[in-house]
Structures are given as C-alpha cells and as structure tokens.
Write a protein that holds these residues in place. Sequence first.
Motif, PDB file in Angstrom:
ATOM      1  N   ARG A  17      18.466 -22.100   7.944  1.00 50.88           N
ATOM      2  CA  ARG A  17      18.318 -21.926   9.398  1.00 50.88           C
ATOM      3  C   ARG A  17      16.852 -21.932   9.840  1.00 50.88           C
ATOM      4  O   ARG A  17      16.519 -22.481  10.877  1.00 50.88           O
ATOM      5  CB  ARG A  17      18.961 -20.625   9.855  1.00 50.88           C
ATOM      6  CG  ARG A  17      20.419 -20.707   9.996  1.00 50.88           C
ATOM      7  CD  ARG A  17      20.923 -19.452  10.626  1.00 50.88           C
ATOM      8  NE  ARG A  17      22.340 -19.638  10.910  1.00 50.88           N
ATOM      9  CZ  ARG A  17      23.039 -18.849  11.683  1.00 50.88           C
ATOM     10  NH1 ARG A  17      22.450 -17.818  12.240  1.00 50.88           N
ATOM     11  NH2 ARG A  17      24.299 -19.073  11.902  1.00 50.88           N
ATOM     12  N   ILE A  18      16.008 -21.318   9.084  1.00 49.59           N
ATOM     13  CA  ILE A  18      14.597 -21.240   9.463  1.00 49.59           C
ATOM     14  C   ILE A  18      13.992 -22.639   9.533  1.00 49.59           C
ATOM     15  O   ILE A  18      13.305 -22.986  10.488  1.00 49.59           O
ATOM     16  CB  ILE A  18      13.811 -20.359   8.465  1.00 49.59           C
ATOM     17  CG1 ILE A  18      14.308 -18.921   8.543  1.00 49.59           C
ATOM     18  CG2 ILE A  18      12.321 -20.422   8.745  1.00 49.59           C
ATOM     19  CD1 ILE A  18      13.757 -18.010   7.475  1.00 49.59           C
ATOM     20  N   GLN A  19      14.261 -23.454   8.550  1.00 47.79           N
ATOM     21  CA  GLN A  19      13.733 -24.814   8.546  1.00 47.79           C
ATOM     22  C   GLN A  19      14.328 -25.618   9.696  1.00 47.79           C
ATOM     23  O   GLN A  19      13.627 -26.396  10.349  1.00 47.79           O
ATOM     24  CB  GLN A  19      14.056 -25.491   7.210  1.00 47.79           C
ATOM     25  CG  GLN A  19      13.463 -26.871   7.075  1.00 47.79           C
ATOM     26  CD  GLN A  19      13.851 -27.537   5.766  1.00 47.79           C
ATOM     27  OE1 GLN A  19      14.650 -27.012   5.002  1.00 47.79           O
ATOM     28  NE2 GLN A  19      13.283 -28.694   5.529  1.00 47.79           N
ATOM     29  N   ASP A  20      15.594 -25.421   9.976  1.00 49.32           N
ATOM     30  CA  ASP A  20      16.249 -26.132  11.072  1.00 49.32           C
ATOM     31  C   ASP A  20      15.618 -25.757  12.410  1.00 49.32           C
ATOM     32  O   ASP A  20      15.402 -26.606  13.272  1.00 49.32           O
ATOM     33  CB  ASP A  20      17.742 -25.819  11.081  1.00 49.32           C
ATOM     34  CG  ASP A  20      18.511 -26.726  12.001  1.00 49.32           C
ATOM     35  OD1 ASP A  20      18.170 -27.927  12.053  1.00 49.32           O
ATOM     36  OD2 ASP A  20      19.449 -26.251  12.665  1.00 49.32           O
ATOM     37  N   ARG A  21      15.291 -24.504  12.604  1.00 47.82           N
ATOM     38  CA  ARG A  21      14.657 -24.055  13.849  1.00 47.82           C
ATOM     39  C   ARG A  21      13.261 -24.637  14.002  1.00 47.82           C
ATOM     40  O   ARG A  21      12.832 -24.947  15.106  1.00 47.82           O
ATOM     41  CB  ARG A  21      14.581 -22.533  13.896  1.00 47.82           C
ATOM     42  CG  ARG A  21      15.882 -21.882  14.191  1.00 47.82           C
ATOM     43  CD  ARG A  21      15.705 -20.408  14.405  1.00 47.82           C
ATOM     44  NE  ARG A  21      17.002 -19.774  14.445  1.00 47.82           N
ATOM     45  CZ  ARG A  21      17.286 -18.596  13.920  1.00 47.82           C
ATOM     46  NH1 ARG A  21      16.334 -17.903  13.320  1.00 47.82           N
ATOM     47  NH2 ARG A  21      18.485 -18.098  13.985  1.00 47.82           N
ATOM     48  N   GLU A  22      12.541 -24.752  12.913  1.00 46.06           N
ATOM     49  CA  GLU A  22      11.181 -25.285  12.975  1.00 46.06           C
ATOM     50  C   GLU A  22      11.179 -26.755  13.377  1.00 46.06           C
ATOM     51  O   GLU A  22      10.304 -27.197  14.097  1.00 46.06           O
ATOM     52  CB  GLU A  22      10.491 -25.123  11.623  1.00 46.06           C
ATOM     53  CG  GLU A  22      10.130 -23.698  11.297  1.00 46.06           C
ATOM     54  CD  GLU A  22       9.556 -23.535   9.905  1.00 46.06           C
ATOM     55  OE1 GLU A  22       9.424 -24.543   9.189  1.00 46.06           O
ATOM     56  OE2 GLU A  22       9.246 -22.399   9.531  1.00 46.06           O
ATOM     57  N   GLU A  23      12.153 -27.510  12.913  1.00 43.33           N
ATOM     58  CA  GLU A  23      12.182 -28.936  13.188  1.00 43.33           C
ATOM     59  C   GLU A  23      12.650 -29.242  14.602  1.00 43.33           C
ATOM     60  O   GLU A  23      12.199 -30.193  15.211  1.00 43.33           O
ATOM     61  CB  GLU A  23      13.073 -29.650  12.174  1.00 43.33           C
ATOM     62  CG  GLU A  23      12.465 -29.664  10.793  1.00 43.33           C
ATOM     63  CD  GLU A  23      13.363 -30.335   9.770  1.00 43.33           C
ATOM     64  OE1 GLU A  23      14.376 -30.941  10.166  1.00 43.33           O
ATOM     65  OE2 GLU A  23      13.048 -30.242   8.582  1.00 43.33           O
ATOM     66  N   ARG A  24      13.580 -28.452  15.117  1.00 46.54           N
ATOM     67  CA  ARG A  24      14.070 -28.699  16.468  1.00 46.54           C
ATOM     68  C   ARG A  24      13.066 -28.187  17.478  1.00 46.54           C
ATOM     69  O   ARG A  24      12.475 -27.141  17.314  1.00 46.54           O
ATOM     70  CB  ARG A  24      15.413 -28.014  16.696  1.00 46.54           C
ATOM     71  CG  ARG A  24      16.536 -28.674  15.945  1.00 46.54           C
ATOM     72  CD  ARG A  24      17.842 -28.081  16.322  1.00 46.54           C
ATOM     73  NE  ARG A  24      17.856 -26.665  15.902  1.00 46.54           N
ATOM     74  CZ  ARG A  24      18.647 -25.741  16.418  1.00 46.54           C
ATOM     75  NH1 ARG A  24      19.478 -26.044  17.389  1.00 46.54           N
ATOM     76  NH2 ARG A  24      18.624 -24.516  15.983  1.00 46.54           N
ATOM     77  N   LYS A  25      12.924 -28.945  18.527  1.00 43.38           N
ATOM     78  CA  LYS A  25      12.018 -28.548  19.600  1.00 43.38           C
ATOM     79  C   LYS A  25      12.804 -28.557  20.904  1.00 43.38           C
ATOM     80  O   LYS A  25      13.764 -29.309  21.047  1.00 43.38           O
ATOM     81  CB  LYS A  25      10.838 -29.519  19.677  1.00 43.38           C
ATOM     82  CG  LYS A  25       9.969 -29.469  18.445  1.00 43.38           C
ATOM     83  CD  LYS A  25       8.825 -30.408  18.539  1.00 43.38           C
ATOM     84  CE  LYS A  25       8.006 -30.326  17.258  1.00 43.38           C
ATOM     85  NZ  LYS A  25       6.953 -31.296  17.223  1.00 43.38           N
ATOM     86  N   PRO A  26      12.398 -27.739  21.850  1.00 46.07           N
ATOM     87  CA  PRO A  26      13.111 -27.717  23.124  1.00 46.07           C
ATOM     88  C   PRO A  26      13.044 -29.072  23.823  1.00 46.07           C
ATOM     89  O   PRO A  26      12.019 -29.751  23.802  1.00 46.07           O
ATOM     90  CB  PRO A  26      12.380 -26.659  23.944  1.00 46.07           C
ATOM     91  CG  PRO A  26      11.414 -26.023  23.040  1.00 46.07           C
ATOM     92  CD  PRO A  26      11.319 -26.805  21.791  1.00 46.07           C
ATOM     93  N   LYS A  27      14.150 -29.438  24.447  1.00 44.27           N
ATOM     94  CA  LYS A  27      14.228 -30.751  25.095  1.00 44.27           C
ATOM     95  C   LYS A  27      13.393 -30.821  26.366  1.00 44.27           C
ATOM     96  O   LYS A  27      12.680 -31.776  26.607  1.00 44.27           O
ATOM     97  CB  LYS A  27      15.672 -31.079  25.472  1.00 44.27           C
ATOM     98  CG  LYS A  27      16.539 -31.484  24.327  1.00 44.27           C
ATOM     99  CD  LYS A  27      17.896 -31.877  24.867  1.00 44.27           C
ATOM    100  CE  LYS A  27      18.809 -32.341  23.770  1.00 44.27           C
ATOM    101  NZ  LYS A  27      20.113 -32.723  24.287  1.00 44.27           N
ATOM    102  N   TYR A  28      13.513 -29.829  27.206  1.00 47.95           N
ATOM    103  CA  TYR A  28      12.951 -29.921  28.549  1.00 47.95           C
ATOM    104  C   TYR A  28      11.762 -29.009  28.780  1.00 47.95           C
ATOM    105  O   TYR A  28      11.267 -28.915  29.893  1.00 47.95           O
ATOM    106  CB  TYR A  28      14.037 -29.606  29.579  1.00 47.95           C
ATOM    107  CG  TYR A  28      15.265 -30.451  29.377  1.00 47.95           C
ATOM    108  CD1 TYR A  28      15.236 -31.804  29.682  1.00 47.95           C
ATOM    109  CD2 TYR A  28      16.428 -29.918  28.865  1.00 47.95           C
ATOM    110  CE1 TYR A  28      16.345 -32.602  29.493  1.00 47.95           C
ATOM    111  CE2 TYR A  28      17.550 -30.710  28.672  1.00 47.95           C
ATOM    112  CZ  TYR A  28      17.504 -32.041  28.989  1.00 47.95           C
ATOM    113  OH  TYR A  28      18.595 -32.832  28.797  1.00 47.95           O
ATOM    114  N   PHE A  29      11.304 -28.345  27.768  1.00 44.89           N
ATOM    115  CA  PHE A  29      10.226 -27.374  27.938  1.00 44.89           C
ATOM    116  C   PHE A  29       8.948 -28.033  28.426  1.00 44.89           C
ATOM    117  O   PHE A  29       8.262 -27.488  29.291  1.00 44.89           O
ATOM    118  CB  PHE A  29       9.973 -26.631  26.628  1.00 44.89           C
ATOM    119  CG  PHE A  29       8.984 -25.528  26.761  1.00 44.89           C
ATOM    120  CD1 PHE A  29       9.321 -24.359  27.424  1.00 44.89           C
ATOM    121  CD2 PHE A  29       7.709 -25.649  26.239  1.00 44.89           C
ATOM    122  CE1 PHE A  29       8.413 -23.340  27.570  1.00 44.89           C
ATOM    123  CE2 PHE A  29       6.788 -24.636  26.381  1.00 44.89           C
ATOM    124  CZ  PHE A  29       7.144 -23.481  27.041  1.00 44.89           C
TER     125      PHE A  29
END
Length: 92
Positions: A9-21
């Motif tokens: 999960r930690i690695q998955d969170r790091e790779e994903r970035k907010p779409k509209y931020f």
Amino acid sequence: MTKKVVRPRIQDREERKPKYFHNLVKKVEQRKWEQEIVYERKLVKERSKEDHLYADKDKFVTSAYKKKLAEQAKWMEEERLPQLREEKDDVS
C-alpha cells in the motif's frame, strides 16, 4: 489471463498522484493575484483622495514594491495572452 501485480500500500500511494490538485493550486494562485490587484487598486483610489495633502512631499517606492508591481504586470500579461488568442481565433 493477465495477473495483477500486488504492491504494498505504501508504494502504491507514493506512485499515485492526485488528478485535479494541480488545477486547484493554479486557481488559488490566480485568485490570490486577482485579489491582490483589486486591493492595490483600492489603495490607489484612496491615495488619490489624499494626494492634495502631500503634493509637495517626495514619494518613495521600495525595491520590493517595484518587484511586486513587475510581477503583477507579468501575471496580467500572461493572463491577457490567451484572451487575445481566443479573440484572434474567434470565427463569429
């Protein structure tokens, strides 16, 4: 059949970035500049009412204020360019 790769999960969170931020950040910056310009215009209007009191005095402008005015002018020019392109490309 394709298999999904399971990631921690930690690695998955790091790779994903907010779409509209990044759009929100741009809007916040734009509104900040607009509010700043409105405030400056308000101050100029108030100063113009009192100019007759200080007509014989020298006016001093700091380098920081000059820099701020230059940044505002640059921002206004950047905002005006897309509008000019739209007017130029307008077919109607």
